[in-house]
Design a protein around this motif. Structure first.
Motif, short mmCIF file in Angstrom:
data_model
loop_
_atom_site.label_atom_id
_atom_site.label_comp_id
_atom_site.label_asym_id
_atom_site.label_seq_id
_atom_site.Cartn_x
_atom_site.Cartn_y
_atom_site.Cartn_z
N HIS A 1 0.84 -1.20 0.00
CA HIS A 1 0.00 0.00 0.00
C HIS A 1 0.87 1.24 0.00
O HIS A 1 2.09 1.16 0.17
CB HIS A 1 -0.95 0.00 1.20
N SER A 2 0.24 2.38 -0.17
CA SER A 2 0.92 3.67 -0.07
C SER A 2 -0.04 4.68 0.54
O SER A 2 -1.25 4.42 0.64
CB SER A 2 1.42 4.15 -1.44
N HIS A 3 0.49 5.81 0.95
CA HIS A 3 -0.30 6.89 1.55
C HIS A 3 0.09 8.19 0.83
O HIS A 3 1.28 8.50 0.75
CB HIS A 3 0.02 7.05 3.05
N THR A 4 -0.89 8.93 0.36
CA THR A 4 -0.57 10.17 -0.36
C THR A 4 0.09 11.18 0.55
O THR A 4 0.83 12.04 0.09
CB THR A 4 -1.82 10.79 -1.01
N GLY A 5 -0.14 11.09 1.85
CA GLY A 5 0.46 12.02 2.80
C GLY A 5 1.62 11.43 3.59
O GLY A 5 2.13 12.04 4.51
N GLY A 6 2.04 10.21 3.25
CA GLY A 6 3.10 9.54 3.99
C GLY A 6 2.56 8.88 5.26
O GLY A 6 1.36 8.95 5.55
N GLN A 7 3.45 8.26 6.00
CA GLN A 7 3.06 7.55 7.21
C GLN A 7 4.22 7.54 8.20
O GLN A 7 5.39 7.52 7.79
CB GLN A 7 2.65 6.10 6.87
N LEU A 8 3.89 7.55 9.47
CA LEU A 8 4.87 7.47 10.55
C LEU A 8 4.52 6.25 11.40
O LEU A 8 3.37 6.12 11.85
CB LEU A 8 4.84 8.73 11.40
N LEU A 9 5.49 5.35 11.60
CA LEU A 9 5.31 4.17 12.44
C LEU A 9 6.33 4.21 13.56
O LEU A 9 7.52 4.46 13.32
CB LEU A 9 5.52 2.88 11.63
N ILE A 10 5.88 3.96 14.79
CA ILE A 10 6.76 3.88 15.96
C ILE A 10 6.57 2.50 16.57
O ILE A 10 5.49 2.17 17.06
CB ILE A 10 6.43 4.98 16.99
N VAL A 11 7.60 1.67 16.51
CA VAL A 11 7.50 0.29 16.99
C VAL A 11 7.52 0.30 18.52
O VAL A 11 8.41 0.88 19.14
CB VAL A 11 8.65 -0.57 16.43
N VAL A 12 6.52 -0.39 19.12
CA VAL A 12 6.40 -0.40 20.58
C VAL A 12 6.49 -1.79 21.19
O VAL A 12 6.54 -1.93 22.40
CB VAL A 12 5.10 0.32 21.04
N ALA B 1 14.02 -6.03 2.89
CA ALA B 1 13.19 -5.91 4.10
C ALA B 1 14.05 -5.41 5.25
O ALA B 1 15.26 -5.64 5.30
CB ALA B 1 12.56 -7.25 4.44
N LYS B 2 13.40 -4.74 6.20
CA LYS B 2 14.07 -4.27 7.43
C LYS B 2 13.46 -5.00 8.61
O LYS B 2 12.25 -5.22 8.67
CB LYS B 2 13.87 -2.76 7.61
N HIS B 3 14.29 -5.33 9.58
CA HIS B 3 13.87 -5.96 10.83
C HIS B 3 13.51 -4.84 11.81
O HIS B 3 14.32 -3.94 12.03
CB HIS B 3 15.01 -6.83 11.36
N LEU B 4 12.32 -4.90 12.39
CA LEU B 4 11.85 -3.85 13.29
C LEU B 4 11.76 -4.35 14.72
O LEU B 4 11.27 -5.46 14.97
CB LEU B 4 10.47 -3.35 12.84
N LYS B 5 12.21 -3.51 15.67
CA LYS B 5 12.13 -3.81 17.10
C LYS B 5 11.67 -2.56 17.84
O LYS B 5 11.77 -1.45 17.31
CB LYS B 5 13.49 -4.26 17.63
N ALA B 6 11.23 -2.74 19.08
CA ALA B 6 10.74 -1.62 19.89
C ALA B 6 11.75 -0.47 19.88
O ALA B 6 12.95 -0.69 20.04
CB ALA B 6 10.47 -2.08 21.32
N GLY B 7 11.24 0.72 19.66
CA GLY B 7 12.07 1.92 19.62
C GLY B 7 12.37 2.39 18.21
O GLY B 7 12.76 3.54 18.01
N HIS C 1 4.72 0.05 0.10
CA HIS C 1 5.37 -0.70 1.17
C HIS C 1 4.39 -1.63 1.84
O HIS C 1 3.18 -1.57 1.58
CB HIS C 1 5.97 0.27 2.21
N TRP C 2 4.91 -2.47 2.72
CA TRP C 2 4.08 -3.30 3.60
C TRP C 2 4.82 -3.43 4.93
O TRP C 2 6.02 -3.20 5.01
CB TRP C 2 3.77 -4.68 3.00
N HIS C 3 4.09 -3.81 5.99
CA HIS C 3 4.69 -4.05 7.30
C HIS C 3 3.85 -5.06 8.05
O HIS C 3 2.66 -5.23 7.78
CB HIS C 3 4.88 -2.76 8.12
N GLY C 4 4.49 -5.76 8.98
CA GLY C 4 3.78 -6.76 9.77
C GLY C 4 4.72 -7.49 10.70
O GLY C 4 5.89 -7.12 10.84
N ALA C 5 4.20 -8.51 11.33
CA ALA C 5 4.96 -9.31 12.30
C ALA C 5 5.89 -10.27 11.58
O ALA C 5 5.65 -10.66 10.44
CB ALA C 5 4.00 -10.10 13.19
N THR C 6 6.96 -10.65 12.28
CA THR C 6 7.79 -11.74 11.76
C THR C 6 6.98 -13.03 11.88
O THR C 6 5.92 -13.05 12.50
CB THR C 6 9.11 -11.87 12.55
N ALA C 7 7.51 -14.09 11.32
CA ALA C 7 6.81 -15.37 11.35
C ALA C 7 6.64 -15.92 12.76
O ALA C 7 5.70 -16.67 13.03
CB ALA C 7 7.54 -16.38 10.48
#
Length: 173
Positions: free
Chosen positions: A87-98, A111-117, A128-134
Motif C-alpha cells: 500500500h501507499s499513503h498520499t500524505g506519507g506515514q509514521l510508524l513507531i515500533v512499541v 526488508a528491514k527488521h523492526l524492534k521496539a524503539g 510498502h508493507w509491514h507486519g509481524a515476523t513469522a
C-alpha cells in the motif's frame, strides 16, 4: 471377576487420562489465541474494518479522539505471520515500533527488521508493507502525514513467497 475389575480400572484410567489430555489441549488452544501484552499501549479489538487488507489477524486501538488536533494515532498489533498488503499513503506515514518484532519493506528494496524503539518515516506515495515476523507478535503506533487529505492506496497482497523471503533475509534462514 478379578479380570473384569482390572479391565474396568484400566478403562477408567484411560478415560481419565484422555479427559485430562483434552482439557489440557483446550487450555493450550485458548492460551494460544489470547493476545499477549507486548507494550504498554492497549491492543484494542480485532481489526475487522481493514481485515480485507491483511493476511492474518491484526488488532486496532485508536489512541486519539480530538478531531480538532488532526493527529489520528492508533496502536496496531499483528499476530505472528500477519502482515498488511502492499500500500501507499498520499500524505506519507509514521510508524513507531512499541513491541515484538516486525518487518518493513518498500517495493524493490530489502526488508528491514523492526524492534521496539524503531521509528519509520515513510514518504508520500511509497509502496510498502509491514507486519509481524513469522515467530513474533508485533505492535506499532501509526499515524499518517497530512491526515485531512491523506488517502491510502491498497494494492495486492504480499505473497507467501515475498513474506518468506523477507523473513529469510532478516534471519538468514
Amino acid at each position: 471377576m478379578k479380570k473384569v475389575i482390572v479391565l474396568a480400572i484400566m478403562v477408567c484410567l484411560s478415560s481419565f487420562e484422555l479427559s485430562a489430555q483434552i482439557k489440557t489441549e483446550k487450555i493450550e488452544n485458548k492460551m494460544n489465541k489470547e493476545v499477549p501484552k507486548i507494550s504498554d499501549f492497549p491492543t484494542g479489538e480485532e481489526n475487522t474494518g481493514f481485515a480485507k487488507y491483511f493476511t492474518g489477524k491484526s488488532y486496532l486501538a485508536p489512541l486519539t479522539s480530538n478531531k480538532d488536533l488532526n493527529v489520528p494515532l492508533a496502536n496496531v498489533t499483528f499476530e505472528p505471520g500477519c502482515r498488511n498488503y502492499w500500500h501507499s499513503h498520499t500524505g506519507g506515514q509514521l510508524l513507531i515500533v512499541v513491541g515484538g518484532e516486525g518487518l518493513y519493506q518498500e517495493r524493490g528494496k530489502s526488508a528491514k527488521h523492526l524492534k521496539a524503539g524503531d521509528v519509520l518515516e515513510i514518504a508520500p506515495n511509497v509502496e510498502h508493507w509491514h507486519g509481524a515476523t513469522a515467530n513474533s507478535w508485533f505492535s506499532h503506533l501509526a499515524t499518517n502525514g497530512n491526515p485531512s487529505t491523506n488517502e491510502n492506496k491498497w494494492l495486492e497482497a504480499v505473497t507467501d513467497e515475498e513474506y518468506k523471503n523477507a523473513n529469510d533475509q532478516i534471519f538468514k534462514l
